[in-house]
Design an enzyme around this catalytic site. Structure first.
Site, PDB file in Angstrom:
ATOM      1  N   LYS A  87       9.340  19.479 -23.845  1.00 19.44           N
ATOM      2  CA  LYS A  87      10.594  18.763 -23.601  1.00 19.44           C
ATOM      3  C   LYS A  87      11.520  19.685 -22.813  1.00 19.44           C
ATOM      4  CE  LYS A  87      13.319  15.590 -26.396  1.00 19.44           C
ATOM      5  NZ  LYS A  87      13.809  15.384 -27.755  1.00 19.44           N
TER       6      LYS A  87
HETATM    7  C1  E4P Z   1      15.016  12.433 -28.732  1.00 21.29           C
HETATM    8  O1  E4P Z   1      14.178  12.835 -28.002  1.00 21.29           O
HETATM    9  C2  E4P Z   1      16.435  12.821 -28.650  1.00 21.29           C
HETATM   10  O2  E4P Z   1      16.580  14.194 -28.758  1.00 21.29           O
HETATM   11  C3  E4P Z   1      17.186  12.108 -29.724  1.00 21.29           C
HETATM   12  O3  E4P Z   1      16.781  10.747 -29.733  1.00 21.29           O
HETATM   13  C4  E4P Z   1      18.679  12.242 -29.642  1.00 21.29           C
HETATM   14  O4  E4P Z   1      19.252  11.368 -30.578  1.00 21.29           O
HETATM   15  P1  E4P Z   1      20.774  11.481 -31.065  1.00 21.29           P
HETATM   16  O5  E4P Z   1      21.649  11.013 -29.960  1.00 21.29           O
HETATM   17  O6  E4P Z   1      20.835  10.566 -32.254  1.00 21.29           O
HETATM   18  O7  E4P Z   1      21.018  12.927 -31.414  1.00 21.29           O
END
Ligand code: E4P
Length: 218
Positions: A87
């Site tokens: 990521k």
């Molecule tokens: C996933 O890959 C993201 O990091 C995550 O969905 C972020 O979510 P949030 O906005 O609830 O922190």
């Protein structure tokens, strides 16, 4: 549509896995910290544990923000398990790193996507996934679902293989709307996934069926 769970909590991952609908896991540094997983060795061990629990893709996020650091961390994460998807944040060096990883057959998830232009750049660089954060857009009075629709149109116009991984999902309607719009993947907290199970007419209907059965059989 693929279902990923958006957590580093092993119990929740197992619960979603046991439902038989789980296709993968996404994590981020905040989700790791929420589980009290700190320090590089513990974090790497936790990724290994997640990969042992599930069969699908597991997104593991780099911390570095410079090209050399992103590449070094990404290669280390990718070497942990073939399920790992690196990521990478949507920044200039992130795009360069995604291009490098793509050339070296390392799969990537470009995270922190908030515009169609960012998604287009990540797809051009060869990202396996882009992660538009719909909940965080909704939080600032901007329709996150419009972004999913725009990216879908752009990727379909040019037949990009990059998958749209709808992220920052807050509730079950986000999942349903993403499915209607053609997102390839929804990553959601367990609560949003299990909320899809519920309908009051299912509950009252089942109760009536059982009552009627019991009238004739007790
Ligand atoms: C996933 O890959 C993201 O990091 C995550 O969905 C972020 O979510 P949030 O906005 O609830 O922190």
């Amino acid at each position: 549509m693929k279902f990923f769970i958006d957590t580093a909590n092993l119990d929740q991952i197992k619960e979603a896995q046991d439902l038989g609908i789980l296709d993968g896991v996404t994590t981020n540094p905040s989700l790791m910290a929420k589980e009290g997983i700190t320090g590089k060795d513990n974090i790497l061990a936790h990724y290994r544990a997640i990969c042992e629990l599930v069969e699908g893709d597991v997104s593991a996020e780099v911390i570095a923000t410079d090209l050399e650091g992103i590449i070094r961390e990404g290669e280390e994460l990718a070497a942990l398990n073939p399920q790992i998807v690196v990521k990478v944040p949507m920044i200039k060096d992130g795009i360069k790193a995604i291009h490098h990883f793509t050339k070296n057959d390392i799969r990537t998830n470009c995270t922190l996507i908030f515009s169609a232009g960012q998604a287009l750049l990540a797809a051009k660089a060869g990202a396996s996934y882009v992660s538009p954060f719909i909940g965080r857009l909704d939080d600032i009075s901007t329709d996150g679902l419009h972004l999913i629709a725009d990216i879908r149109t752009i990727f379909d116009n040019y037949l990009f293989n990059t998958e749209i991984l709808a992220a920052s999902i807050r509730h079950p309607m986000h999942i349903i709307d993403c499915a209607l719009l053609g997102a390839d993947v929804a990553t959601a907290p367990l609560s949003a996934i299990t909320a899809l199970l519920n309908h009051p007419l299912t509950d009252s209907g089942l109760q009536k069926f059982l009552e009627d059965y019991n009238k004739g059989n007790l």
